[in-house]
Design a protein around this motif. Sequence first.
Motif, mmCIF file in Angstrom:
data_model
loop_
_atom_site.group_PDB
_atom_site.id
_atom_site.type_symbol
_atom_site.label_atom_id
_atom_site.label_comp_id
_atom_site.label_asym_id
_atom_site.label_seq_id
_atom_site.Cartn_x
_atom_site.Cartn_y
_atom_site.Cartn_z
ATOM 1 N N LEU A 80 0.823 -1.203 0.000
ATOM 2 C CA LEU A 80 0.000 0.000 0.000
ATOM 3 C C LEU A 80 0.865 1.264 0.000
ATOM 4 O O LEU A 80 0.543 2.250 -0.688
ATOM 5 N N LEU A 81 1.931 1.248 0.757
ATOM 6 C CA LEU A 81 2.849 2.387 0.751
ATOM 7 C C LEU A 81 3.481 2.571 -0.622
ATOM 8 O O LEU A 81 3.665 3.695 -1.102
ATOM 9 N N THR A 82 3.799 1.445 -1.281
ATOM 10 C CA THR A 82 4.392 1.500 -2.616
ATOM 11 C C THR A 82 3.397 2.082 -3.618
ATOM 12 O O THR A 82 3.756 2.935 -4.440
ATOM 13 N N PHE A 83 2.160 1.668 -3.558
ATOM 14 C CA PHE A 83 1.131 2.197 -4.468
ATOM 15 C C PHE A 83 0.858 3.667 -4.201
ATOM 16 O O PHE A 83 0.477 4.413 -5.097
ATOM 17 N N GLN A 84 1.037 4.075 -2.944
ATOM 18 C CA GLN A 84 0.781 5.460 -2.565
ATOM 19 C C GLN A 84 1.850 6.401 -3.093
ATOM 20 O O GLN A 84 1.563 7.559 -3.433
ATOM 21 N N THR A 85 3.070 5.918 -3.178
ATOM 22 C CA THR A 85 4.187 6.793 -3.551
ATOM 23 C C THR A 85 4.670 6.616 -4.989
ATOM 24 O O THR A 85 5.432 7.448 -5.481
ATOM 25 N N GLY A 86 4.259 5.550 -5.663
ATOM 26 C CA GLY A 86 4.749 5.306 -7.026
ATOM 27 C C GLY A 86 3.644 4.873 -7.958
ATOM 28 O O GLY A 86 2.506 4.629 -7.552
ATOM 29 N N ARG A 87 3.991 4.776 -9.251
ATOM 30 C CA ARG A 87 3.034 4.356 -10.266
ATOM 31 C C ARG A 87 3.463 2.991 -10.802
ATOM 32 O O ARG A 87 4.544 2.856 -11.395
ATOM 33 N N PHE A 88 2.602 2.002 -10.569
ATOM 34 C CA PHE A 88 2.920 0.634 -10.984
ATOM 35 C C PHE A 88 1.786 0.103 -11.860
ATOM 36 O O PHE A 88 0.614 0.270 -11.548
ATOM 37 N N GLN A 89 2.200 -0.531 -12.966
ATOM 38 C CA GLN A 89 1.219 -1.009 -13.938
ATOM 39 C C GLN A 89 0.892 -2.488 -13.784
ATOM 40 O O GLN A 89 -0.170 -2.923 -14.217
ATOM 41 N N ASP A 90 1.808 -3.262 -13.205
ATOM 42 C CA ASP A 90 1.535 -4.688 -13.096
ATOM 43 C C ASP A 90 2.249 -5.286 -11.886
ATOM 44 O O ASP A 90 3.036 -4.617 -11.204
ATOM 45 N N VAL A 91 1.967 -6.573 -11.662
ATOM 46 C CA VAL A 91 2.489 -7.276 -10.496
ATOM 47 C C VAL A 91 4.002 -7.405 -10.550
ATOM 48 O O VAL A 91 4.690 -7.285 -9.528
ATOM 49 N N GLU A 92 4.533 -7.643 -11.741
ATOM 50 C CA GLU A 92 5.977 -7.855 -11.874
ATOM 51 C C GLU A 92 6.765 -6.634 -11.425
ATOM 52 O O GLU A 92 7.821 -6.765 -10.782
ATOM 53 N N MET A 93 6.258 -5.455 -11.746
ATOM 54 C CA MET A 93 6.955 -4.222 -11.332
ATOM 55 C C MET A 93 6.987 -4.104 -9.812
ATOM 56 O O MET A 93 8.004 -3.742 -9.225
ATOM 57 N N VAL A 94 5.879 -4.448 -9.186
ATOM 58 C CA VAL A 94 5.812 -4.369 -7.722
ATOM 59 C C VAL A 94 6.738 -5.406 -7.096
ATOM 60 O O VAL A 94 7.454 -5.121 -6.129
ATOM 61 N N ALA A 95 6.748 -6.615 -7.657
ATOM 62 C CA ALA A 95 7.590 -7.684 -7.126
ATOM 63 C C ALA A 95 9.062 -7.319 -7.227
ATOM 64 O O ALA A 95 9.848 -7.613 -6.313
ATOM 65 N N ASP A 96 9.460 -6.672 -8.323
ATOM 66 C CA ASP A 96 10.858 -6.269 -8.495
ATOM 67 C C ASP A 96 11.271 -5.235 -7.457
ATOM 68 O O ASP A 96 12.385 -5.279 -6.921
ATOM 69 N N VAL A 97 10.382 -4.313 -7.147
ATOM 70 C CA VAL A 97 10.708 -3.261 -6.185
ATOM 71 C C VAL A 97 10.771 -3.813 -4.764
ATOM 72 O O VAL A 97 11.686 -3.479 -3.992
ATOM 73 N N LEU A 98 9.826 -4.673 -4.420
ATOM 74 C CA LEU A 98 9.752 -5.186 -3.049
ATOM 75 C C LEU A 98 10.574 -6.453 -2.839
ATOM 76 O O LEU A 98 10.690 -6.931 -1.709
ATOM 77 N N LEU A 99 11.125 -6.990 -3.909
ATOM 78 C CA LEU A 99 11.939 -8.216 -3.851
ATOM 79 C C LEU A 99 11.135 -9.365 -3.224
ATOM 80 O O LEU A 99 11.612 -10.090 -2.345
ATOM 81 N N VAL A 100 9.898 -9.521 -3.715
ATOM 82 C CA VAL A 100 8.996 -10.560 -3.241
ATOM 83 C C VAL A 100 8.484 -11.336 -4.451
ATOM 84 O O VAL A 100 8.319 -10.768 -5.533
#
Length: 234
Positions: A55-75
Amino acid sequence: MELQQLERQIQKQLPRPNGVEIVKTKQFSIPIQTILAKYTPIRRIPMDILMKMMLLTFQTGRFQDVEMVADVLLVEALFIEDLLQKMKKTGLVTVEETIQLTEKGRSQLAAGIFEEQLEEMEQELYYSPLHEAFLQGELAEFDEFPDELSHEKMAVWTDEQIVAASSNDDDDETFITSINSAEELQIHDVPCFQYVLHDTNKNTFDIRVFNTFTNAWDVQLEQLIKASEQNDKN
C-alpha cells in the motif's frame, strides 16, 4: 419436563430469611419470539507487513503490473498477485492503467488495520416483549403451559439491539455493524413461577419470579408485576 416438579425444586432454592414465608404461588407464561437475524460480519486485524509495504508502494509510485511491484519489493510475484487480488476485492485499491489506492485503502493504511467483509451469517435470537430486550437462555419442553401473563407490550426491536445480541464478546476480531434482515419465526410460551413472600417481622410483602428460559430469578418481571398490581390498587 414436569412443570409441577420443577416448581417444587425452584421453591426450595428461593432464599428466605427467618420470619419470611411463602403465602401465595402462581404460574404464568410469557411470550418469547424467535428472530432469525442475517448479517455480514467484518473482521478487523492488524495489517501485515507485506500489505503495508504494498500500500505504501502504491501510494508513492506508479505501478502497472504485479511484476513491477515484485521487483521493487523483492517478493515473489505470486505472493504479490494473491494479495493484490484481496486488496481489489476488499476495495483498498483499483487497477486501471496503474494501481491506485482508494480512500478506503488510505484510511486503513493510516490506521494499520485491515478490514475484510466475511460471508453472510445467520443466527436465531430470542426476543421478549415484556423485557423489551433479547434474552440469553434455552427453551425447554414442558408437559403443560400455564396461562400467559396479561400484557399490552408488542414485539418491537431495533437493529442496534440485534447487533448487540448477535455479537460475540469472546471474538475481538469480528464485528457486526449492520443487519441485513430480521425474520420473525415463532412465538414460544415460557413458564415462570411467582412467589408472594410475607416478612412477618416487618409485616411487608414481596414478589419473586423465576424465569425458566433464563433459568434465573427475573428482577424485571418482578418489577413489572409489582407496578401492575400498584396500578390496579390505584
